[in-house]
Write a protein that holds these residues in place. Structure first.
Motif, short mmCIF file in Angstrom:
data_model
loop_
_atom_site.label_atom_id
_atom_site.label_comp_id
_atom_site.label_asym_id
_atom_site.label_seq_id
_atom_site.Cartn_x
_atom_site.Cartn_y
_atom_site.Cartn_z
N SER A 1 0.84 -1.20 0.00
CA SER A 1 0.00 0.00 0.00
C SER A 1 0.88 1.25 0.00
CB SER A 1 -0.91 0.01 1.24
OG SER A 1 -1.64 1.22 1.31
N ASP A 2 0.44 2.28 -0.74
CA ASP A 2 1.22 3.52 -0.79
C ASP A 2 0.95 4.41 0.42
OD1 ASP A 2 -1.36 4.22 -1.42
OD2 ASP A 2 -0.85 5.45 -3.17
N ARG A 3 0.06 3.97 1.32
CA ARG A 3 -0.18 4.70 2.57
C ARG A 3 -0.32 3.70 3.70
NH1 ARG A 3 -6.19 6.93 3.34
NH2 ARG A 3 -5.52 6.50 5.47
N ALA A 4 0.02 4.14 4.91
CA ALA A 4 -0.06 3.25 6.06
C ALA A 4 -1.50 2.83 6.30
CB ALA A 4 0.50 3.95 7.30
N ASP A 5 -1.69 1.53 6.58
CA ASP A 5 -3.04 1.01 6.76
C ASP A 5 -2.95 -0.30 7.55
OD1 ASP A 5 -5.84 0.62 6.40
OD2 ASP A 5 -5.71 1.65 4.46
N THR A 6 -4.08 -1.00 7.64
CA THR A 6 -4.12 -2.30 8.32
C THR A 6 -4.86 -3.30 7.44
OG1 THR A 6 -4.18 -1.24 10.51
CG2 THR A 6 -4.84 -3.55 10.38
#
Length: 275
Positions: free
Chosen positions: A223-228
């Motif tokens: 993912s290009d952004r922090a996530d879960t």
């Protein structure tokens, strides 16, 4: 017609200059120093497509088609004296330690080892001894990742995802281990799904994957952004740091339809149909 000596001397000097210039140029451009037997295109690293994204450690991705792309699997076993013995099995790839720092040639290069995302070592062959002191110096961890790189230090990638494999380190023992304890730490999964999340879009498009009950599933998500990452029904979760590929492996021991999604961005990644 007679030519005067001064004119003849000038022609001789110009001819010699042209020969020297021609020896230092190729097709009107400066030569590229490269290994004998390689072309200018090869020496320039024109293989694949260089992406703007990197592998999470500052090395840009060099994307190639999935068909014929380099591949790697990794296995570890505790060493009887210290640390672990790491074995890399590669396909469509060979190690070229004598060419490191040169151009990117398809199917050639080296590997790097990471422990929970922290760089450990550069590897130039199929076997590597990983000392316990190196793991402690890296802050500890269990997730060992082997990633393939070209000679120019770009990371080989397919579908904007680095070519890599991850396994878990078993606890090393100070005494000799039994044959059963020398088995691969993580079995090869039966089903592997690679998913990329970029600018709020999921690639490939979310679909359904049929899985036989009891089989091992490996999710590789970037993912290009922090996530879960969350697998509904199995209560499996994994943190997704921005720009890094995370691997989540589990056994599909429940029948039904299960959605895989991201928590923060609330995106559907895929659906698993277990029968």
């Amino acid at each position: 017609m007679r030519v005067s000596r001064p004119v003849l001397a000038a022609v001789t000097v110009l001819t010699a200059g042209a020969l020297v210039f021609g020896a230092s140029a190729c097709g009107g451009r400066a030569t590229t120093h490269h290994k004998p037997g390689t072309s200018h295109e090869q020496a320039g690293g024109g293989v694949g497509r260089l992406l703007a994204a990197d592998d999470g450690s500052g090395n840009r991705l060099r994307q190639v088609d999935a068909e014929g792309a380099p591949g790697v699997t990794v296995a570890v076993r505790p060493d009887s004296e210290d640390g672990w013995n790491v074995h890399l099995s590669v396909r469509n790839f060979r190690f070229t330690p004598d060419s490191v720092g040169g151009a990117a040639l398809l199917g050639r290069g080296h590997a790097r080892l990471f422990l929970d995302g922290h760089p450990l070592a550069r590897v130039y062959g199929s076997w590597y001894h990983l000392p316990a002191s190196l793991v402690r110096a890296a802050g500890g961890g269990t997730g060992l990742t082997a990633r393939l790189y070209a000679d120019d230090h770009t990371a080989w990638a397919v579908n904007a995802t680095p070519v890599q494999a991850t396994t878990s380190l078993a606890t090393p023992s100070a005494t000799a281990t039994s044959p059963a304890e020398h088995r691969t730490a993580t079995p090869r999964p039966d089903t592997t799904l690679e998913i990329v999340v970029s600018h709020g879009r999921v690639s490939p498009d979310p679909g359904r994957t049929e899985i036989e009950k009891g089989r091992t599933v490996e999710l590789r998500v970037r993912s290009d952004r922090a996530d879960t990452l969350h697998v509904h029904g199995y209560d499996k979760e994994a943190r997704l740091p921005a720009g890094r590929t995370v691997t989540l492996t589990f056994t599909a021991d429940r029948s039904g339809l299960f959605e895989v999604e991201t928590h923060e961005s609330d995106l559907l990644l895929t659906q698993l149909v277990v029968r």
